[in-house]
Design a protein around this motif. Structure first.
Motif, PDB file in Angstrom:
ATOM      1  N   THR A   1       3.611  -0.001   4.197  1.00  0.00           N
ATOM      2  CA  THR A   1       3.453  -1.006   5.562  1.00  0.00           C
ATOM      3  C   THR A   1       3.769  -0.548   6.779  1.00  0.00           C
TER       4      THR A   1
ATOM      5  N   TRP B   1       3.464 -10.790  -3.438  1.00  0.00           N
ATOM      6  CA  TRP B   1       2.494 -11.382  -2.460  1.00  0.00           C
ATOM      7  C   TRP B   1       2.377 -10.017  -1.703  1.00  0.00           C
TER       8      TRP B   1
ATOM      9  N   ARG C   1       0.789  -7.094  -3.055  1.00  0.00           N
ATOM     10  CA  ARG C   1      -0.666  -7.315  -3.494  1.00  0.00           C
ATOM     11  C   ARG C   1      -1.474  -7.127  -2.080  1.00  0.00           C
ATOM     12  N   PHE C   2      -0.989  -7.820  -1.033  1.00  0.00           N
ATOM     13  CA  PHE C   2      -1.477  -7.553   0.346  1.00  0.00           C
ATOM     14  C   PHE C   2      -1.588  -6.481   0.792  1.00  0.00           C
TER      15      PHE C   2
ATOM     16  N   ASP D   1      -1.806  -3.641  -1.181  1.00  0.00           N
ATOM     17  CA  ASP D   1      -3.124  -3.309  -1.936  1.00  0.00           C
ATOM     18  C   ASP D   1      -4.129  -3.579  -1.462  1.00  0.00           C
ATOM     19  N   LYS D   2      -4.596  -4.819  -0.952  1.00  0.00           N
ATOM     20  CA  LYS D   2      -5.710  -5.462  -0.445  1.00  0.00           C
ATOM     21  C   LYS D   2      -6.195  -4.385   0.762  1.00  0.00           C
ATOM     22  N   VAL D   3      -5.162  -4.229   1.627  1.00  0.00           N
ATOM     23  CA  VAL D   3      -5.125  -3.504   2.844  1.00  0.00           C
ATOM     24  C   VAL D   3      -5.731  -2.065   2.482  1.00  0.00           C
TER      25      VAL D   3
ATOM     26  N   ALA E   1      -7.095  -0.872  -0.028  1.00  0.00           N
ATOM     27  CA  ALA E   1      -8.676  -0.852  -0.458  1.00  0.00           C
ATOM     28  C   ALA E   1      -9.433  -1.267   0.393  1.00  0.00           C
ATOM     29  N   GLY E   2      -9.306  -1.951   1.514  1.00  0.00           N
ATOM     30  CA  GLY E   2     -10.147  -2.283   2.642  1.00  0.00           C
ATOM     31  C   GLY E   2     -10.363  -0.951   3.546  1.00  0.00           C
TER      32      GLY E   2
END
Length: 69
Positions: free
Chosen positions: A22, A42, A45-46, A48-50, A52-53
């Motif tokens: 991060t 959390w 996962r956040f 990971d989502k960033v 992927a986006g």
């Protein structure tokens, strides 16, 4: 204020990995968990989502130029 806390090696590793992914410091990761209630799970996962986006955006799968406009 500085506080010293003993944490398990696995938890230290997870904090270091989240910080690396991060761009935040390890202190910021721990403060986020304490102040905002965002657990390490959390935050992982956040991140990971960033990631992927960003990957989707880089490959043109995120949104078309028309969608952005």
């Amino acid at each position: 204020m500085n506080i010293e806390v003993d944490i398990k090696a696995d938890t230290r590793r997870r904090v270091a990995e989240i910080a690396k992914r991060t761009g935040l410091s390890e202190s910021e990761i721990i403060a986020e968990a304490l102040e905002q209630g965002h657990s390490l799970e959390w935050q992982e996962r956040f991140a990971d989502k960033v990631a992927a986006g960003l990957k989707a955006a880089d490959s043109g799968e995120f949104a078309s130029a028309a969608d952005v406009e």
